[in-house]
Design an enzyme around this catalytic site. Structure first.
Site, mmCIF file in Angstrom:
data_model
loop_
_atom_site.group_PDB
_atom_site.id
_atom_site.type_symbol
_atom_site.label_atom_id
_atom_site.label_comp_id
_atom_site.label_asym_id
_atom_site.label_seq_id
_atom_site.Cartn_x
_atom_site.Cartn_y
_atom_site.Cartn_z
ATOM 1 N N SER A 284 139.204 106.890 -17.877
ATOM 2 C CA SER A 284 137.930 107.434 -17.939
ATOM 3 C C SER A 284 138.281 109.556 -17.546
ATOM 4 O O SER A 284 139.309 108.664 -16.887
ATOM 5 C CB SER A 284 136.933 107.376 -17.425
ATOM 6 O OG SER A 284 136.161 108.172 -16.836
ATOM 7 N N TYR B 193 129.483 106.129 -11.061
ATOM 8 C CA TYR B 193 131.209 106.057 -12.045
ATOM 9 C C TYR B 193 132.033 106.925 -11.740
ATOM 10 O O TYR B 193 133.514 105.982 -12.133
ATOM 11 C CB TYR B 193 130.287 106.750 -13.343
ATOM 12 C CG TYR B 193 131.468 106.014 -14.327
ATOM 13 C CD1 TYR B 193 132.155 106.704 -14.992
ATOM 14 C CD2 TYR B 193 131.115 104.934 -15.277
ATOM 15 C CE1 TYR B 193 132.932 106.765 -16.092
ATOM 16 C CE2 TYR B 193 131.853 104.653 -17.130
ATOM 17 C CZ TYR B 193 132.514 105.803 -17.024
ATOM 18 O OH TYR B 193 133.248 105.794 -18.073
HETATM 19 P P1 NAP Z 1 129.317 100.101 -24.495
HETATM 20 O O1 NAP Z 1 129.632 100.771 -25.803
HETATM 21 O O2 NAP Z 1 128.346 99.938 -22.880
HETATM 22 O O3 NAP Z 1 129.995 99.078 -24.128
HETATM 23 C C1 NAP Z 1 130.200 98.589 -22.744
HETATM 24 C C2 NAP Z 1 130.925 96.529 -23.059
HETATM 25 O O4 NAP Z 1 130.696 96.457 -21.588
HETATM 26 C C3 NAP Z 1 129.156 95.793 -24.233
HETATM 27 O O5 NAP Z 1 129.260 95.228 -24.564
HETATM 28 C C4 NAP Z 1 128.859 95.281 -22.155
HETATM 29 O O6 NAP Z 1 128.154 93.729 -22.860
HETATM 30 C C5 NAP Z 1 129.549 95.070 -21.657
HETATM 31 N N1 NAP Z 1 129.704 95.065 -20.785
HETATM 32 C C6 NAP Z 1 128.639 95.386 -19.843
HETATM 33 N N2 NAP Z 1 128.380 95.035 -18.326
HETATM 34 C C7 NAP Z 1 128.758 93.507 -18.437
HETATM 35 C C8 NAP Z 1 129.623 91.832 -17.538
HETATM 36 N N3 NAP Z 1 129.173 92.578 -16.508
HETATM 37 N N4 NAP Z 1 130.788 91.011 -17.990
HETATM 38 C C9 NAP Z 1 130.841 91.350 -19.597
HETATM 39 N N5 NAP Z 1 130.456 92.678 -19.831
HETATM 40 C C10 NAP Z 1 129.360 93.237 -19.971
HETATM 41 O O7 NAP Z 1 131.137 101.469 -23.961
HETATM 42 P P2 NAP Z 1 132.317 102.035 -24.470
HETATM 43 O O8 NAP Z 1 131.255 102.787 -24.862
HETATM 44 O O9 NAP Z 1 132.504 100.842 -25.869
HETATM 45 O O10 NAP Z 1 132.871 102.022 -23.326
HETATM 46 C C11 NAP Z 1 133.677 100.712 -22.649
HETATM 47 C C12 NAP Z 1 134.458 100.951 -21.787
HETATM 48 O O11 NAP Z 1 135.598 102.709 -21.772
HETATM 49 C C13 NAP Z 1 133.467 101.782 -20.766
HETATM 50 O O12 NAP Z 1 134.939 100.852 -18.997
HETATM 51 C C14 NAP Z 1 133.498 102.264 -20.454
HETATM 52 O O13 NAP Z 1 133.286 102.984 -18.700
HETATM 53 C C15 NAP Z 1 135.120 103.457 -20.455
HETATM 54 N N6 NAP Z 1 134.972 104.569 -21.244
HETATM 55 C C16 NAP Z 1 134.008 104.560 -22.069
HETATM 56 C C17 NAP Z 1 133.668 105.895 -22.767
HETATM 57 C C18 NAP Z 1 132.642 106.885 -23.478
HETATM 58 O O14 NAP Z 1 133.205 108.387 -24.159
HETATM 59 N N7 NAP Z 1 132.482 106.434 -24.421
HETATM 60 C C19 NAP Z 1 135.089 107.146 -22.312
HETATM 61 C C20 NAP Z 1 136.081 106.619 -20.993
HETATM 62 C C21 NAP Z 1 135.507 105.625 -20.704
HETATM 63 P P3 NAP Z 1 126.152 93.866 -22.789
HETATM 64 O O15 NAP Z 1 126.030 95.142 -24.217
HETATM 65 O O16 NAP Z 1 126.113 92.612 -22.847
HETATM 66 O O17 NAP Z 1 125.931 94.510 -21.708
HETATM 67 C C1 GCO Z 2 129.285 111.393 -18.962
HETATM 68 C C2 GCO Z 2 130.791 109.940 -20.275
HETATM 69 C C3 GCO Z 2 131.192 109.872 -19.242
HETATM 70 C C4 GCO Z 2 132.218 108.871 -20.556
HETATM 71 C C5 GCO Z 2 133.428 108.426 -20.154
HETATM 72 C C6 GCO Z 2 134.606 109.651 -20.209
HETATM 73 O O1 GCO Z 2 128.434 110.269 -18.661
HETATM 74 O O2 GCO Z 2 130.225 111.772 -18.671
HETATM 75 O O3 GCO Z 2 129.375 108.880 -20.184
HETATM 76 O O4 GCO Z 2 132.032 109.249 -18.388
HETATM 77 O O5 GCO Z 2 131.580 107.409 -20.667
HETATM 78 O O6 GCO Z 2 134.491 108.004 -19.070
HETATM 79 O O7 GCO Z 2 136.165 109.617 -20.185
#
Ligand code: NAP
Ligand code: GCO
Length: 265
Positions: free
Chosen positions: A145, A158
């Site tokens: 992230s 986080y």
């Molecule tokens: P999301 O839309 O919240 O999806 C997260 C997924 O993880 C969902 O399918 C959720 O399932 C699953 N999950 C959560 N807890 C779990 C557990 N204990 N066991 C199995 N599955 C679990 O998140 P996203 O935005 O796609 O993010 C995916 C990854 O990218 C995460 O690691 C997040 O930190 C990272 N990330 C996101 C962003 C962003 O801007 N979106 C940026 C940087 C990094 P449920 O729906 O059943 O909870």
């Molecule tokens: C926040 C966002 C971010 C993104 C991502 C950025 O609240 O700042 O959720 O944390 O999820 O991790 O890289």
């Protein structure tokens, strides 16, 4: 010369991939030839995920598994190896966030975020590495992230987890590189998924959420990124083309980390 970016014949496990970033990365890997296996915490979401993959022309296999539960993870990996085959590519994608000012966050809430975002990648990686060693190769991609490098208000748990995940990535690289296992991270910028939906909600007067405008000003591309934009970097790190890349965090952030931000008008 064969295509070094091909994932033909490879089995990829993407955790938490019923939707969001995991779904986009798995779809990109399928397009490169990989057999997709994914998990989610609830059967209804696994079913929804299978239907979504099918609609995209992808024959994915889904398992119900809470990635924080070591017994469930070990059982899932055993089942995958018996029913599908040895996992060649692991994407530790499943993750949660709690946006709470640190002094208002309970220790239980802090631990829950660490459990999913840091302990789980340890548990799942530990479950798949022995077979990767036997097979003579493996790829592990940890979804880090911006918070692997930067802090901000309300995301202490986080950021601590994602900072730790960066170092777990480097340690797996260090400990298992000699077995031809490459462990790298992808550090997405701000991506349009359900996880960030609260940060993009329109205000009652129809104006943009202040955080939405903030991120647009902090991103050289002046926009939020799309989950699909992570697929290419993920395929690269999952393919033979990246066999000499190890312990690296590839930031797919549209340039956020390079940019001081647009001066407010
Ligand atoms: P999301 O839309 O919240 O999806 C997260 C997924 O993880 C969902 O399918 C959720 O399932 C699953 N999950 C959560 N807890 C779990 C557990 N204990 N066991 C199995 N599955 C679990 O998140 P996203 O935005 O796609 O993010 C995916 C990854 O990218 C995460 O690691 C997040 O930190 C990272 N990330 C996101 C962003 C962003 O801007 N979106 C940026 C940087 C990094 P449920 O729906 O059943 O909870
Ligand atoms: C926040 C966002 C971010 C993104 C991502 C950025 O609240 O700042 O959720 O944390 O999820 O991790 O890289």
């Amino acid at each position: 010369m064969s295509n070094p970016f091909s994932l033909e014949g490879k089995i990829a496990l993407v955790t938490g991939a019923s939707y969001g970033i995991g779904f986009a990365i798995a779809s990109g890997m399928a397009a490169a030839g990989a057999k997709i296996v994914f998990n989610d915490i609830k059967q209804e979401l696994v079913d929804k995920g299978i239907a979504a993959y099918k609609e995209a022309g992808i024959d994915a296999t889904g398992y119900v598994c809470d990635v924080t539960n070591e017994d469930q993870v070990n059982e899932m990996v055993k089942k995958i190896e018996a029913e599908i085959g040895v996992i060649d590519i692991l994407v530790n994608n499943a993750g949660i966030i709690k946006r709470i000012p640190m002094i208002e966050m309970t220790a239980a809430e802090f631990r829950q975020v660490i459990d999913v975002d840091l302990n789980a990648p340890f548990i799942v990686s530990k479950a798949v590495i022995p077979s990767m060693i036997k097979k003579g190769h493996g790829k592990i991609i940890n979804i880090c992230s911006m918070m692997s490098e930067l802090g901000r208000e309300t995301v202490s748990a986080y950021a601590a987890a994602k900072g730790g995940l960066k170092m777990l990535t480097r340690n797996i690289c260090s400990e298992y590189g000699e077995y031809n296992i490459q462990c790298n991270g992808i550090g997405p910028g701000y991506i349009e998924t359900p996880q960030t939906a609260p940060l993009r909600e329109r205000q009652p007067d129809g104006s943009r959420h202040p955080f939405d405008s903030f991120i647009v000003a902090k991103t050289p591309a002046a926009r939020w990124l799309k989950p699909e934009e992570l697929a290419g970097p993920a395929v690269f790190l999952a393919s033979d083309a990246s066999d000499a890349v190890n312990g690296h965090i590839l930031y797919v952030d549209g340039g956020i980390l390079a940019y001081i931000g647009k001066q407010p008008k």
